[in-house]
Design a protein around this motif. Structure first.
Motif, PDB file in Angstrom:
ATOM      1  N   ASP A 197      -9.045  16.843   0.685  1.00  0.00           N
ATOM      2  CA  ASP A 197      -8.797  16.993  -0.753  1.00  0.00           C
ATOM      3  C   ASP A 197      -7.752  15.963  -1.171  1.00  0.00           C
ATOM      4  N   PRO A 198      -8.130  14.981  -2.033  1.00  0.00           N
ATOM      5  CA  PRO A 198      -7.162  13.936  -2.392  1.00  0.00           C
ATOM      6  C   PRO A 198      -5.951  14.465  -3.157  1.00  0.00           C
ATOM      7  N   GLU A 255      -1.859   7.138   3.357  1.00  0.00           N
ATOM      8  CA  GLU A 255      -0.908   6.303   2.611  1.00  0.00           C
ATOM      9  C   GLU A 255      -1.244   6.373   1.116  1.00  0.00           C
ATOM     10  N   VAL A 256      -0.211   6.461   0.286  1.00  0.00           N
ATOM     11  CA  VAL A 256      -0.391   6.485  -1.163  1.00  0.00           C
ATOM     12  C   VAL A 256       0.122   5.162  -1.738  1.00  0.00           C
ATOM     13  N   LYS A 257      -0.714   4.499  -2.518  1.00  0.00           N
ATOM     14  CA  LYS A 257      -0.343   3.220  -3.132  1.00  0.00           C
ATOM     15  C   LYS A 257      -0.409   3.351  -4.650  1.00  0.00           C
ATOM     16  N   LYS A 258       0.261   2.430  -5.331  1.00  0.00           N
ATOM     17  CA  LYS A 258       0.163   2.337  -6.787  1.00  0.00           C
ATOM     18  C   LYS A 258      -0.670   1.106  -7.142  1.00  0.00           C
ATOM     19  N   LYS A 311      -0.286   0.468 -13.986  1.00  0.00           N
ATOM     20  CA  LYS A 311       0.377   0.103 -12.723  1.00  0.00           C
ATOM     21  C   LYS A 311       0.931   1.327 -12.000  1.00  0.00           C
ATOM     22  N   SER A 312       1.229   2.378 -12.745  1.00  0.00           N
ATOM     23  CA  SER A 312       1.831   3.574 -12.138  1.00  0.00           C
ATOM     24  C   SER A 312       0.800   4.490 -11.476  1.00  0.00           C
ATOM     25  N   PRO A 323      -6.740   5.271   2.750  1.00  0.00           N
ATOM     26  CA  PRO A 323      -7.051   5.551   4.155  1.00  0.00           C
ATOM     27  C   PRO A 323      -7.384   4.270   4.922  1.00  0.00           C
ATOM     28  N   LYS A 324      -7.695   4.406   6.198  1.00  0.00           N
ATOM     29  CA  LYS A 324      -8.067   3.250   7.014  1.00  0.00           C
ATOM     30  C   LYS A 324      -9.250   2.523   6.365  1.00  0.00           C
TER      31      LYS A 324
END
Length: 263
Positions: free
Chosen positions: A62-63, A71-74, A209-210, A216-217
């Motif tokens: 579940d995202p 990993e969480v990116k913006k 951008k936020s 994921p891999k």
């Protein structure tokens, strides 16, 4: 009482030709069968949608909860280029030419090509700025916020209007995966927050951008994209079937009213 100068009495006296009861039943049976086929196609399309979501949950969890700790990116850390579209291009509309993409051409991780507008664009910096490239992600930034789609390889030369933004990602990211993720409940929740209770008119560049996404891999992302693209091929085939069954039903209805459905 009058309806377009026709009285209720006139309507009551109007004769409607009816075929024999047996013929009426045959017509009803044919229409019921055609309608069942149409509804079956529509149900299958809904199931395909549910399957895509189930595959995502199975592979990535579940995202919203991110229980697998991806990993969480913006978005702002992952794009090389971002711009919004042009205003006032109605003067360049044409019966042929380059494609001019508008908000109604972008769904949720889906490009909609049933209502295209064409332009003969000016030779200007503005036109060059808003020209799309393969693998660009388009994002709706006004009205219905958060719609996304990806520009496929081989797509005709195209520009965007002011209701859309172009996001061009760095090479190590997978735009198709990000678009799918932002089209999910995970993305919709973020756009809802940015919309500030429906008061905000649109997204600015800082808003965009936020926006966060799970990263994921890459091997897993690519595998998911392969599965989804195969699924989308099947969806396309079913949509074509759905279109045929809907056309068939409409044709049968017309024949029924014309008295030519059964002899």
């Amino acid at each position: 009482a009058l309806v377009n100068n026709v009285s209720i009495t006139d309507l009551k006296e109007l004769l409607i030709p009816l075929p024999p009861l047996a013929t009426q039943k045959r017509i009803a049976d044919i229409l019921d069968t055609a309608d069942a086929l149409r509804r079956k196609d529509q149900e299958l399309l809904t199931k395909y949608d549910q399957l895509a979501q189930a595959i995502f949950i199975d592979m990535f969890g579940d995202p919203v909860k991110n229980e697998k700790g991806w990993e969480v990116k913006k978005l702002g850390d992952c794009i090389d280029f971002m711009t919004s579209g042009s205003r006032g291009w109605a003067q360049y509309y044409s019966d042929e030419g380059d494609v001019f993409l508008r908000i109604n051409n972008v769904g949720y991780n889906q490009m909609k090509l049933n209502d295209l507008v064409y332009v003969k664009p000016p030779n200007s910096a503005e036109a060059k700025r808003t020209l799309v490239s393969p693998n660009d992600m388009l994002l709706s930034i006004t009205a219905d916020l958060g719609r996304t789609c990806i520009i496929p390889e081989g797509f005709p030369k195209a520009y965007i209007n002011q209701h859309l933004a172009i996001l061009r990602f760095q090479k190590e990211y997978q735009p198709k995966f990000i678009s799918q993720l932002l089209a999910s409940e995970y993305g919709k929740l973020q756009f809802m927050k940015l919309n500030k209770g429906g008061v905000k008119a649109g997204l600015n560049f800082d808003d965009i951008k936020s926006i966060e996404f799970l990263n994921p891999k890459i091997s897993l992302q690519k595998k998911y994209i392969e599965i989804i693209e195969e699924l989308q091929k099947q969806i396309k085939n079913k949509i074509e079937c759905n279109s045929h069954s809907t056309s068939l039903f409409s044709s049968l209805i017309q024949q029924a009213f014309n008295g030519t459905l059964v002899s």
